[in-house]
Design a protein around this motif. Structure first.
Motif, PDB file in Angstrom:
ATOM      1  N   ASN A  48       0.816  -1.215   0.000  1.00 31.83           N
ATOM      2  CA  ASN A  48       0.000   0.000   0.000  1.00 31.83           C
ATOM      3  C   ASN A  48       0.846   1.260   0.000  1.00 31.83           C
ATOM      4  O   ASN A  48       0.375   2.341   0.296  1.00 31.83           O
ATOM      5  CB  ASN A  48      -0.942   0.015   1.212  1.00 31.83           C
ATOM      6  N   VAL A  49       2.143   1.103  -0.304  1.00 36.93           N
ATOM      7  CA  VAL A  49       3.018   2.268  -0.342  1.00 36.93           C
ATOM      8  C   VAL A  49       3.575   2.423  -1.755  1.00 36.93           C
ATOM      9  O   VAL A  49       4.023   1.452  -2.354  1.00 36.93           O
ATOM     10  CB  VAL A  49       4.177   2.141   0.663  1.00 36.93           C
ATOM     11  N   GLY A  50       3.493   3.619  -2.282  1.00 33.27           N
ATOM     12  CA  GLY A  50       4.021   3.866  -3.618  1.00 33.27           C
ATOM     13  C   GLY A  50       4.948   5.064  -3.590  1.00 33.27           C
ATOM     14  O   GLY A  50       5.033   5.771  -2.585  1.00 33.27           O
ATOM     15  N   ILE A  51       5.630   5.277  -4.695  1.00 34.43           N
ATOM     16  CA  ILE A  51       6.469   6.467  -4.809  1.00 34.43           C
ATOM     17  C   ILE A  51       5.722   7.476  -5.665  1.00 34.43           C
ATOM     18  O   ILE A  51       5.325   7.179  -6.789  1.00 34.43           O
ATOM     19  CB  ILE A  51       7.827   6.141  -5.471  1.00 34.43           C
ATOM     20  N   ALA A  52       5.512   8.650  -5.106  1.00 34.31           N
ATOM     21  CA  ALA A  52       4.931   9.755  -5.872  1.00 34.31           C
ATOM     22  C   ALA A  52       6.020  10.834  -5.954  1.00 34.31           C
ATOM     23  O   ALA A  52       7.085  10.669  -5.368  1.00 34.31           O
ATOM     24  CB  ALA A  52       3.680  10.277  -5.176  1.00 34.31           C
ATOM     25  N   TYR A  53       5.751  11.902  -6.672  1.00 28.09           N
ATOM     26  CA  TYR A  53       6.775  12.938  -6.834  1.00 28.09           C
ATOM     27  C   TYR A  53       6.182  14.309  -6.587  1.00 28.09           C
ATOM     28  O   TYR A  53       5.071  14.585  -7.019  1.00 28.09           O
ATOM     29  CB  TYR A  53       7.340  12.904  -8.268  1.00 28.09           C
TER      30      TYR A  53
END
Length: 407
Positions: A48-53
Motif C-alpha cells: 500500500n506504499v508507492g512512490i509519488a513525486y
C-alpha cells in the motif's frame, strides 16, 4: 551511474478517503510515472506504499545549464516522496471498528494527510453512488477530522490519571509526559509545548484539566502534527466550484480529477502525448496514429483541463509538501564549479528539508559523519562561505566541506 543508486525516500504522505471517491485512482495516478523515471530502484516497500513525486524548478534553470537526470524534465525537478494508501476508514475507526486500528497505524507514519473527497456529492457517507450533488462532501470532511481528534483525545484519556500522578510527584514534566504518550505518532516535544502555550495550559495541573481542555488540546495537537489537505476529486463533475471556494476559507483544498491524470499518464507512457504532470496542457505527438476513440478521450481531457486548469493531482502533492508542511528543496553538490558529485553527475540530488533547516541539517541528511566533521559550507549561487547554523532557502545549491568523508 545514477541508475544503481538506491534512493531512500523519507518524506511520507498519507492518502485516505471512503469507498468510491476515487482514492485508488488518485493513488495510481500519483504513483504512475512519466516513463523516464522508472529505472530508479527504490528501497522495497509494502503493497500500500508507492512512490509519488513533488516537483519544483530545478537549479539547472538558475545556472542555465543542460544536464541529463531522469528526475529533471525540461527544467522541472521531480523529487520522490512516499505515498501511503491508508485503508479502512469507517465511522468509529478510533473505536477499532472495521479496519480502524490498521487505518490509524498506517496514518501514524504520515507527516501530512491528503483526504480524497468526492466534491461532486455523488457518493454518500457509506460510499454508495448517488446522484451528483445529493450528498454534502462537507460531512465527510467533518467526520474525518472528528475521527482523528477522537483518536488523539483517547490516547490522552487512557493515560491521564497515571500521567497526573507522575506529574504530581514531579517525576515528569507535563510537556515531556504528554510528548512521550504521543511519540509513536511522530509528535515532538516542541509541538506539545506550542499547543499547551497557545491554550494557556502550561501551568494548569493535569488534575485540574476539564473535558473541554482535553478536547481542545487533542484537536490542536492533531492539526499541528497530522495536518490535512483535501483533494476535491471529481471536481470536473461539479456544476459550479463554489463549494470548494467556500471550504477553502478555512482549509487547504485543491480541485482534482484523478481519472483525468491517470489517463494522461497512460497516454504519455504509450508515447501518444507529451505531458509533464501538473501542466495545464499536453501535446499530441506528431508521428503517432491516434485512433478516433483515443482522440475522443483526449478531447474530454482537454475539457477537464480547461475547467480545472490542471488535473490537480500534482498540485495536491506539491501543496501538501510546500504549503501545508512548508518544506524546501535544496541541492547538495560536491564540486561547486561543475555543480556535480564526484562521479561528475550534475545536480544529482534534491533534498527535502524543513523551512528553517540549516547547513548542518543538510549535512545530516547526507551522512552522519559529514555532519560530525562539518567545517563550513558554500552557497554555490552566491559563492559565499556559510556556517553550520546558516538557514537555507528553497532552491539553494550547497557544497559542504567536512573533515570526515562518508562511511
Amino acid at each position: 551511474t545514477n541508475m544503481h543508486k538506491v534512493i531512500n525516500v523519507g518524506m511520507q504522505i498519507g492518502l485516505f478517503g471512503k469507498a468510491n471517491v476515487g482514492k485508488s485512482t488518485f493513488f495510481s495516478a500519483a504513483t504512475q510515472t512519466p516513463v523516464k523515471i522508472e529505472n530508479f530502484p527504490f528501497t522495497t516497500i509494502k503493497p500500500n506504499v508507492g512512490i509519488a513525486y513533488v516537483n519544483t524548478t530545478c537549479a539547472c534553470k538558475h545556472f542555465k545549464i543542460e544536464h541529463s537526470n531522469p528526475l529533471c524534465i525540461s527544467g522541472i525537478r521531480f523529487v520522490p516522496v512516499k505515498l501511503i494508501d491508508v485503508a479502512g476508514l469507517v465511522p468509529g475507526a478510533h473505536e477499532g471498528k472495521g479496519l480502524g486500528n490498521q487505518f490509524l497505524d498506517d496514518a501514524r507514519q504520515a507527516e501530512v494527510l491528503i483526504h480524497v473527497v468526492d466534491i461532486s456529492g455523488s457518493t454518500d457517507i457509506q460510499g454508495q453512488s448517488v446522484n451528483v450533488g445529493t450528498h454534502d462532501p462537507r460531512e465527510d470532511i467533518k467526520f474525518v477530522e472528528e475521527e482523528f481528534d477522537f483518536w488523539f483525545k483517547q490516547i490522552l484519556e487512557r493515560e491521564w490519571q497515571k500521567l497526573s500522578k507522575e506529574i504530581e510527584k514531579t517525576k515528569t514534566k507535563l510537556v515531556d509526559g504528554i510528548a512521550d504518550r504521543f511519540s509513536g505518532l511522530g509528535v515532538k516535544v516542541n509541538h506539545v509545548h506550542e499547543v499547551l502555550q497557545n491554550l494557556g495550559l502550561l501551568t494548569k495541573k493535569p488534575v485540574e484539566w476539564n473535558d473541554s481542555d482535553l478536547t481542545k488540546f487533542a484537536q490542536m495537537l492533531r492539526k499541528k502534527t497530522k495536518p490535512m489537505l483535501i483533494a476535491a476529486n471529481k471536481a470536473d463533475l461539479c456544476k459550479s466550484l463554489e463549494i470548494t471556494n467556500e471550504i477553502h476559507k478555512n482549509r487547504e483544498i485543491i480541485n482534482c480529477s484523478a481519472e483525468t491524470e491517470l489517463l494522461l499518464k497512460k497516454a504519455a507512457k504509450a508515447d501518444l502525448i507529451e505531458y509533464i504532470p501538473g501542466n495545464e496542457k499536453f501535446v499530441i505527438n506528431k508521428n503517432v496514429d491516434v485512433s478516433a476513440q483515443q482522440k475522443a478521450a483526449l478531447n474530454l481531457v482537454e475539457n477537464v483541463l480547461s475547467k480545472l486548469d490542471s488535473t490537480g493531482v500534482q498540485t495536491a502533492l506539491n501543496s501538501a509538501i510546500f504549503r501545508v508542511l512548508k518544506l524546501i528543496i535544496v541541492f547538495p553538490v560536491e564540486d561547486e564549479t561543475k555543480l556535480s558529485n564526484k562521479d561528475g553527475e550534475i545536480l544529482p540530488d534534491a533534498k527535502i528539508l524543513s523551512e528553517n533547516a540549516t547547513a548542518r541539517n543538510l549535512a545530516e541528511t547526507i551522512h552522519q559523519d559529514i555532519a560530525k566533521g562539518f567545517l563550513y559550507a558554500i552557497d554555490v549561487k552566491t559563492k559565499q562561505r556559510i556556517g553550520a547554523d546558516h538557514q537555507l532557502k528553497n532552491g539553494d545549491v550547497i557544497k559542504i566541506v567536512s573533515s570526515l568523508s562518508r562511511g
